[in-house]
Scaffold this active site. Structure first.
Site, PDB file in Angstrom:
ATOM      1  CB  VAL A  13     -24.564 -30.688 -47.704  1.00  0.00           C
ATOM      2  CG1 VAL A  13     -23.497 -30.574 -48.790  1.00  0.00           C
ATOM      3  CG2 VAL A  13     -25.239 -29.350 -47.485  1.00  0.00           C
ATOM      4  CE  LYS A  14     -22.433 -29.950 -53.250  1.00  0.00           C
ATOM      5  NZ  LYS A  14     -22.387 -28.520 -53.601  1.00  0.00           N
TER       6      LYS A  14
END
Length: 491
Positions: free
Chosen positions: A59-60
């Site tokens: 997700v980063k």
């Protein structure tokens, strides 16, 4: 793709043809929890937002792209500049990916407690990795964020990303993640659950989704040894310790975490997070990191607070491939007390052996080049030499190999028997573990017989076991992970 979103991710569709790896950031799939989990869901629908499908695997990637593009727009990062950040791994991978795609140098500071897979992955993207002691807390010069700030200040043209206070962090989720979830769920959702790392994910989701869905519950999952849950409930900081679930939890309250936006914050024990992570892999084919199991556990705890038929979205941050030496490694779990060391009854020598220890042996006619490959490249220690009749002749003499290497000898032409040392004690696998203790007090390593060969056992193996051996009931008190499938050595 809308004009304002061009190049900022969040618009990927099946079959898309991209011009840049950065165009593939976002657009991750949503999957309903498989039927085998329906009992645990208690009549509620649980949907998993699978961020492992990002190009950088987590997700980063979303916040990394948003932070760098904003830094460029604001003149904080110029061509040829350096991206510096303190990271537990995933934000660093995202920044390294974006930096590689846009031509920046990346210097990333990582606590040394993180999985070695993460540091290897960062270096694969061309990043420079700086490791700091895991025990250095906030304010200490060796704390990973303090170290990163000093590095950024010392490097000309460097920009410190500062994910813990950077407003681009929650903004990325407000603009992309929330929009995707809303569209994928057709606006029908009752709760969103995510782990607390920087807090930016829940922050952004709440800001975007609450106006669209009044009454939506925003739920945080917090690991043990983190400050978030206690702060949310009691507005006080607690002293923290070593966190086993990586990428979530904190030892301070960052600017990107806004507790007022949360409706619930569940503390999830490590064993519970590991259990759901491993079960997702074994029953659903979803190979995810432990923070996904953590978030799923929090969603299952939250489910009874919602009406039957409610729809819960769980954000699953990353892939399990960067935790092969952690929650997907049964040796590591045994070291923490989550699995028994070996079967029932008193501990035996075989219970001290590690599944991930390199194994190998040399046959009588092997040469020193093969000995070097086994001992040097694969790390087999001690390296046994077996006679044609199956007898143990001895073990490779590493000192003799070193001398030959230093002299530039042709190892292919030198028999391994020329570099032979006496074998250390050989233990029977069913012998009491105390025999290994006595042998290792006198020798750095021993051999354990079995399956027509021998396996090395050294002092480090025993040192990793002793904390559990001191209390024979440690496994009972540390909440062993229940498993849907039989595991080697597990009841």
């Amino acid at each position: 793709m809308r004009r304002e979103d061009k190049g900022r991710g969040g618009a990927r569709h099946p079959g898309v043809v991209a011009r840049s790896i950065l165009d593939l950031v976002g657009g991750t799939p949503l999957l309903r929890l498989p039927p085998s989990f329906e009992t645990e869901a208690r009549g509620r629908e649980i949907w998993l937002k699978l961020e492992a499908f990002q190009p950088g695997g987590s997700v980063k990637d979303r916040i990394a792209l948003e932070m760098i593009l904003r830094a460029e727009e604001e003149g904080l990062l110029a061509p040829g500049g350096t991206v510096v950040e303190a990271t537990s791994g995933n934000t660093g991978v995202g920044l390294a990916l974006v930096a590689a795609a846009r031509g920046y140098r990346a210097v990333l500071v990582l606590p040394d407690r993180m999985s070695p897979e993460k540091a290897t992955l960062l270096r694969a993207f061309g990043a420079e990795v700086v490791l700091t002691p895991a025990g250095a807390g906030p304010g200490h010069p060796d704390h990973y964020e303090e170290r990163a700030r000093r590095l950024a200040a010392s490097i000309p043209g460097a920009w410190f990303a500062g994910q813990f206070e950077n407003p681009a962090n929650p903004a990325a989720h407000e603009r992309t993640t929330a929009r995707e979830i809303w569209e994928q769920m057709d606006g029908r959702l009752d709760a969103v659950v995510a782990g607390c790392g920087t807090g930016g994910t829940l922050h952004g989701l709440a800001r975007a989704l609450r106006p669209l869905r009044p009454g939506l519950r925003i739920v945080a999952a917090d690991p043990e040894e983190s400050v978030y849950a206690t702060w949310w409930k009691e507005r006080r900081l607690v002293r923290t310790g070593l966190r086993r679930v990586e990428g979530v939890g904190e030892d301070r309250i960052p600017a990107t975490w806004v507790p007022e936006l949360l409706d619930a914050c569940h503390t999830i024990p490590d064993a519970e997070a590991f259990h759901w992570t491993r079960r997702l892999a074994r029953e659903a084919g979803l190979f995810l990191g432990a923070s996904s199991g953590l978030a799923l556990a929090a969603a299952l705890r939250e489910a009874p607070a919602l009406p039957r038929g409610a729809r819960i979205v769980v954000l699953c941050p990353d892939s399990g491939d960067r935790y092969l030496s952690r929650c997907h490694n049964e040796d590591w779990l045994r070291d923490l007390g989550h699995f028994p060391l070996a079967g029932d009854g008193p501990l035996r020598v075989v219970g001290l052996l590690r599944a991930d220890r390199p194994r190998g042996l040399l046959e009588e006619d092997a040469n020193c080049a093969e000995a070097l490959r086994q001992a040097g490249e694969r790390g087999v220690r001690p390296l046994p030499l077996r006679a044609r009749d199956g007898r143990l002749l001895g073990v490779a003499d590493e000192g003799a190999l070193l001398r030959l290497l230093a002299d530039g000898a042709d190892l292919e032409q030198i028999p391994a028997r020329r570099c032979l040392a006496p074998a250390p004690p050989v233990l029977a696998p069913e012998a009491p573990w105390t025999e290994a203790l006595e042998a290792l007090l006198a020798h750095e390593a021993v051999l354990v017989a079995g399956d027509g060969g021998w396996t090395g056992l050294d002092r480090r193996d025993l040192l990793r076991r002793l904390p559990r051996l001191q209390n024979q009931d440690a496994a009972d008190r540390s909440a062993p992970i229940p498993s849907p499938l039989p595991l080697p050595g597990a009841p």
